[in-house]
Design a protein around this motif. Sequence first.
Motif, PDB file in Angstrom:
ATOM      1  N   GLY A  37       0.767  -1.244   0.000  1.00  0.00           N
ATOM      2  CA  GLY A  37       0.000   0.000   0.000  1.00  0.00           C
ATOM      3  C   GLY A  37       0.791   1.284   0.000  1.00  0.00           C
ATOM      4  N   ALA A  38       2.132   1.228   0.097  1.00  0.00           N
ATOM      5  CA  ALA A  38       2.916   2.465   0.129  1.00  0.00           C
ATOM      6  C   ALA A  38       2.677   3.297  -1.128  1.00  0.00           C
ATOM      7  CB  ALA A  38       4.401   2.139   0.254  1.00  0.00           C
ATOM      8  N   GLU A  39       2.591   4.603  -0.953  1.00  0.00           N
ATOM      9  CA  GLU A  39       2.371   5.497  -2.088  1.00  0.00           C
ATOM     10  C   GLU A  39       3.666   5.787  -2.830  1.00  0.00           C
ATOM     11  OE1 GLU A  39       0.894  10.065  -3.095  1.00  0.00           O
ATOM     12  OE2 GLU A  39       0.762   9.287  -1.046  1.00  0.00           O
ATOM     13  N   LYS A  40       4.738   6.007  -2.083  1.00  0.00           N
ATOM     14  CA  LYS A  40       6.025   6.328  -2.702  1.00  0.00           C
ATOM     15  C   LYS A  40       7.147   5.983  -1.737  1.00  0.00           C
ATOM     16  CE  LYS A  40       5.641  11.173  -1.227  1.00  0.00           C
ATOM     17  NZ  LYS A  40       5.543  12.573  -1.685  1.00  0.00           N
ATOM     18  N   ILE A  41       8.369   5.907  -2.291  1.00  0.00           N
ATOM     19  CA  ILE A  41       9.550   5.619  -1.491  1.00  0.00           C
ATOM     20  C   ILE A  41      10.588   6.700  -1.758  1.00  0.00           C
ATOM     21  CG2 ILE A  41      11.444   4.004  -1.080  1.00  0.00           C
ATOM     22  CD1 ILE A  41       9.572   1.738  -1.922  1.00  0.00           C
ATOM     23  N   LEU A  42      11.063   7.335  -0.694  1.00  0.00           N
ATOM     24  CA  LEU A  42      12.128   8.326  -0.805  1.00  0.00           C
ATOM     25  C   LEU A  42      13.454   7.594  -0.636  1.00  0.00           C
ATOM     26  CD1 LEU A  42      10.636  11.121   1.513  1.00  0.00           C
ATOM     27  CD2 LEU A  42      10.104  10.618  -0.890  1.00  0.00           C
ATOM     28  N   LEU A  43      14.353   7.750  -1.600  1.00  0.00           N
ATOM     29  CA  LEU A  43      15.646   7.077  -1.552  1.00  0.00           C
ATOM     30  C   LEU A  43      16.651   8.008  -0.891  1.00  0.00           C
ATOM     31  CD1 LEU A  43      15.647   5.524  -5.139  1.00  0.00           C
ATOM     32  CD2 LEU A  43      14.790   4.536  -3.006  1.00  0.00           C
ATOM     33  N   ALA A  44      17.092   7.641   0.299  1.00  0.00           N
ATOM     34  CA  ALA A  44      17.967   8.513   1.089  1.00  0.00           C
ATOM     35  C   ALA A  44      19.433   8.229   0.786  1.00  0.00           C
ATOM     36  CB  ALA A  44      17.697   8.319   2.578  1.00  0.00           C
ATOM     37  N   GLU A  45      20.258   9.274   0.871  1.00  0.00           N
ATOM     38  CA  GLU A  45      21.685   9.140   0.606  1.00  0.00           C
ATOM     39  C   GLU A  45      22.452   8.590   1.800  1.00  0.00           C
ATOM     40  OE1 GLU A  45      23.405  12.693  -0.894  1.00  0.00           O
ATOM     41  OE2 GLU A  45      22.197  12.705  -2.724  1.00  0.00           O
ATOM     42  N   ALA A  62      10.571   4.676   8.073  1.00  0.00           N
ATOM     43  CA  ALA A  62      12.000   4.619   7.736  1.00  0.00           C
ATOM     44  C   ALA A  62      12.489   3.177   7.760  1.00  0.00           C
ATOM     45  CB  ALA A  62      12.803   5.475   8.712  1.00  0.00           C
ATOM     46  N   LEU A  63      13.299   2.827   6.755  1.00  0.00           N
ATOM     47  CA  LEU A  63      13.728   1.448   6.549  1.00  0.00           C
ATOM     48  C   LEU A  63      15.213   1.425   6.209  1.00  0.00           C
ATOM     49  CD1 LEU A  63      11.754  -1.015   4.260  1.00  0.00           C
ATOM     50  CD2 LEU A  63      14.200  -0.715   3.962  1.00  0.00           C
ATOM     51  N   LYS A  64      15.950   0.462   6.758  1.00  0.00           N
ATOM     52  CA  LYS A  64      17.393   0.393   6.540  1.00  0.00           C
ATOM     53  C   LYS A  64      17.877  -1.054   6.471  1.00  0.00           C
ATOM     54  CE  LYS A  64      20.168   0.698  10.149  1.00  0.00           C
ATOM     55  NZ  LYS A  64      20.375  -0.750  10.482  1.00  0.00           N
ATOM     56  N   THR A  90       4.337   6.966   3.108  1.00  0.00           N
ATOM     57  CA  THR A  90       5.593   7.248   2.419  1.00  0.00           C
ATOM     58  C   THR A  90       6.705   6.518   3.159  1.00  0.00           C
ATOM     59  OG1 THR A  90       4.909   9.410   1.583  1.00  0.00           O
ATOM     60  CG2 THR A  90       7.273   9.038   1.817  1.00  0.00           C
ATOM     61  N   VAL A  91       7.492   5.754   2.431  1.00  0.00           N
ATOM     62  CA  VAL A  91       8.603   5.009   3.000  1.00  0.00           C
ATOM     63  C   VAL A  91       9.905   5.732   2.682  1.00  0.00           C
ATOM     64  CG1 VAL A  91       9.896   2.829   2.900  1.00  0.00           C
ATOM     65  CG2 VAL A  91       7.385   2.808   2.846  1.00  0.00           C
ATOM     66  N   MET A 217      15.138  11.855  -4.660  1.00  0.00           N
ATOM     67  CA  MET A 217      14.886  10.801  -5.641  1.00  0.00           C
ATOM     68  C   MET A 217      13.741   9.960  -5.099  1.00  0.00           C
ATOM     69  SD  MET A 217      16.177  10.148  -8.582  1.00  0.00           S
ATOM     70  CE  MET A 217      16.506   8.886  -9.830  1.00  0.00           C
ATOM     71  N   VAL A 218      12.641   9.925  -5.850  1.00  0.00           N
ATOM     72  CA  VAL A 218      11.408   9.295  -5.366  1.00  0.00           C
ATOM     73  C   VAL A 218      11.051   8.123  -6.272  1.00  0.00           C
ATOM     74  CG1 VAL A 218       8.980   9.645  -4.824  1.00  0.00           C
ATOM     75  CG2 VAL A 218      10.620  11.498  -4.455  1.00  0.00           C
ATOM     76  N   LEU A 219      10.809   6.994  -5.654  1.00  0.00           N
ATOM     77  CA  LEU A 219      10.450   5.774  -6.371  1.00  0.00           C
ATOM     78  C   LEU A 219       8.945   5.570  -6.288  1.00  0.00           C
ATOM     79  CD1 LEU A 219      11.736   3.285  -7.824  1.00  0.00           C
ATOM     80  CD2 LEU A 219      11.750   2.151  -5.593  1.00  0.00           C
ATOM     81  N   ARG A 220       8.348   5.270  -7.442  1.00  0.00           N
ATOM     82  CA  ARG A 220       6.909   5.017  -7.507  1.00  0.00           C
ATOM     83  C   ARG A 220       6.645   3.803  -8.392  1.00  0.00           C
ATOM     84  NH1 ARG A 220       3.748   9.380  -5.761  1.00  0.00           N
ATOM     85  NH2 ARG A 220       4.818  11.382  -5.571  1.00  0.00           N
TER      86      ARG A 220
END
Length: 247
Positions: A37-45, A62-64, A90-91, A217-220
Amino acid sequence: METRFIGTAELTETPSVAVVVDVMRAFTVAAWAFARGAEKILLAESLEEALALKARHPDRVALKDGPPAPGFDLVNSPALLRSADLAGRTVVQKTTAGTVGALAVKDASLVLCAGFVVAEATARLLRTRASDSVTFVVTGEDGRADEDLACAQYIARRAAGAGTDAAGYLRRAAGSRAAAELAEGVRQGAHPDDVALCLELDRFPFAMVASPEDSLMVLRPYAEEVRPPRGPAGGRTGRAADLSGGR
């Protein structure tokens, strides 16, 4: 279609079209997040940026990689994610290899993130775009991870329209160093089912497109025809990515 397969560190110029492959486990996890169900994923540096992005909006997830850590809600395991309720969330994701590879090609005109679970949808999108040249970024083990290379080569052949038997590619991935380390419990933040979930071919009907949005950078997910994912994954595939324009 001209294809090349390189590691993240080997990138010397921005490709036109990039497919960033991380089978075990970043982009298998991303696909499961969308299925849940996540809408989008933010890719963190960095881990620090991931925590800062969550701090700005505490409802973000937040996921690691690795073991659980303060401030992070989830670890990079598809099996541990498959029962999560991420509807509309949002992840924020930071991993050792996958997110690094995606950020390295952030200026490409099209960036796809892939694993075996979205292989056919990724190949179909490449066929639709009729790209002359595609760079496959093999993220694991400095570009030598056989599970990522096998997946990249399989997607490349499917994108070229070849009737390819996936069995050999999946066997290579199952025999990879990453699969062994996950199965033997060498990697922390893992579940015994992770390898099997990473090798489920075409589990989900969507590709995953990453693009810049407000300096991130956003993943969808992107699907030509949105339909329920195969099997008991549940959730929704999320909002389709907009491929109408370049950057």
